[in-house]
Design a protein around this motif. Structure first.
Motif, PDB file in Angstrom:
ATOM      1  N   ALA A   8       0.872  -1.258   0.090  1.00 18.98           N
ATOM      2  CA  ALA A   8       0.226   0.062   0.057  1.00 18.98           C
ATOM      3  C   ALA A   8       0.898   1.201   0.096  1.00 18.98           C
ATOM      4  CB  ALA A   8      -0.840  -0.166   1.284  1.00 18.98           C
ATOM      5  N   ASP A  13      -4.837   2.709   3.444  1.00 17.84           N
ATOM      6  CA  ASP A  13      -5.275   2.211   2.235  1.00 17.84           C
ATOM      7  C   ASP A  13      -5.535   0.661   2.325  1.00 17.84           C
ATOM      8  OD1 ASP A  13      -4.863   4.509   0.781  1.00 17.84           O
ATOM      9  OD2 ASP A  13      -2.722   4.459   0.370  1.00 17.84           O
ATOM     10  N   HIS A 111      -2.638  -1.516  -5.383  1.00 12.38           N
ATOM     11  CA  HIS A 111      -3.288  -0.374  -6.046  1.00 12.38           C
ATOM     12  C   HIS A 111      -3.852  -0.591  -7.399  1.00 12.38           C
ATOM     13  CE1 HIS A 111      -3.240   2.377  -2.324  1.00 12.38           C
ATOM     14  NE2 HIS A 111      -2.019   1.840  -2.220  1.00 12.38           N
ATOM     15  N   ASP A 115      -5.471   5.305 -10.403  1.00  6.03           N
ATOM     16  CA  ASP A 115      -6.085   5.887  -9.193  1.00  6.03           C
ATOM     17  C   ASP A 115      -5.420   7.508  -9.353  1.00  6.03           C
ATOM     18  OD1 ASP A 115      -6.974   3.932  -8.105  1.00  6.03           O
ATOM     19  OD2 ASP A 115      -6.031   3.919  -6.125  1.00  6.03           O
ATOM     20  N   HIS A 120      -0.366   6.214  -5.251  1.00  8.66           N
ATOM     21  CA  HIS A 120      -1.162   4.630  -5.869  1.00  8.66           C
ATOM     22  C   HIS A 120      -0.700   4.158  -7.011  1.00  8.66           C
ATOM     23  CE1 HIS A 120      -5.075   5.763  -2.935  1.00  8.66           C
ATOM     24  NE2 HIS A 120      -3.559   5.989  -2.357  1.00  8.66           N
ATOM     25  N   THR A 147      -9.655   2.208  -4.206  1.00 14.81           N
ATOM     26  CA  THR A 147      -9.427   3.160  -2.893  1.00 14.81           C
ATOM     27  C   THR A 147     -10.441   4.142  -2.972  1.00 14.81           C
ATOM     28  OG1 THR A 147      -7.185   2.571  -3.167  1.00 14.81           O
ATOM     29  CG2 THR A 147      -8.050   4.361  -1.598  1.00 14.81           C
TER      30      THR A 147
END
Length: 226
Positions: A8, A13, A111, A115, A120, A147
């Motif tokens: 993360a 997260d 991730h 994003d 991320h 997320t």
């Protein structure tokens, strides 16, 4: 081997995108370990003393989460927050490779590549690079999580959406997910923010509706080797 590693960008997260799934795998007998690349606080425009207090608090919160969930002790790379692009990609990749060599996970979660948050995006890139085929750190399975407040906020001329193809029924774990998120109390926003407790629960309901369960977490299955 039954080992899962989540990489993360920031502490919190791991819960926002995957808390229920991590608890699911833990129940299945997996060892679970979280790797945090950044501290989540150092980009704030405040004096250094206050900043260090916030960094320590967030780190303590992440440690508390792993202890309560009976995960392995988390690892903190301590790269600069929201400035992962100022760190040589090779350095980030080598850090992840080293952790993979030590823990030897057969599943890695990270991730989504699109994003909005730069940390991320670069975390995703570093993980994919670190686990590329024909290397000693090749991992058979990679899942990408969404997320809230980052995945859905990436508006652009070319629509880049999160299209999940892997779901976990977290109906048994939704209450614990919400309880754990309260540990990161300063990161939780008031409703109707997507990172509010109600907003997070609404997203889990929406993902659940897609597969016919009460609550779910959704992922993009990037790679799976049998």
């Amino acid at each position: 081997m039954k080992r899962l590693m989540l990489v993360a960008a920031h502490p919190d997260d791991e819960l926002l995108g995957s808390a229920g799934t991590l608890l699911f795998y833990k129940k299945k007998g997996y060892k679970v370990k979280i790797i945090f690349l950044s501290d989540g606080e150092s980009s704030r425009n405040i004096n250094i003393e206050k900043k260090n207090i916030l960094i320590k608090r967030r780190k303590d919160q992440a440690i508390k989460v792993s202890k309560l969930c009976k995960f392995q002790e988390p690892v903190f790379a301590e790269f600069p927050d929201n400035r992962l692009d100022t760190v040589a990609m090779l350095k980030v990749v080598k850090f992840i490779e080293n952790e993979i060599k030590k823990f030897k996970p057969n599943i890695v979660i990270t991730h989504n590549e699109n994003d909005l948050n730069i940390d991320h995006m670069l975390t995703f890139k570093a993980v994919v690079t670190a686990t590329r085929p024909s290397t000693k750190t090749f991992v058979k399975s990679i899942y990408c999580f969404e997320t809230p407040s980052s995945t859905e906020n990436n508006f652009s001329k070319i629509k880049v959406s999160f299209n999940p193809n892997l779901y976990f029924d977290i109906t048994k774990y939704i209450d614990k997910k919400i309880k754990l998120l309260k540990i990161y109390n300063k990161e939780i926003k008031p409703y109707p923010h997507s990172r509010s407790l109600e907003g997070i629960k609404v997203l889990a309901k929406y993902r659940g509706v897609q597969i016919g369960v009460k609550y779910a977490e959704a992922f993009y299955l990037l790679r799976k080797l049998y």
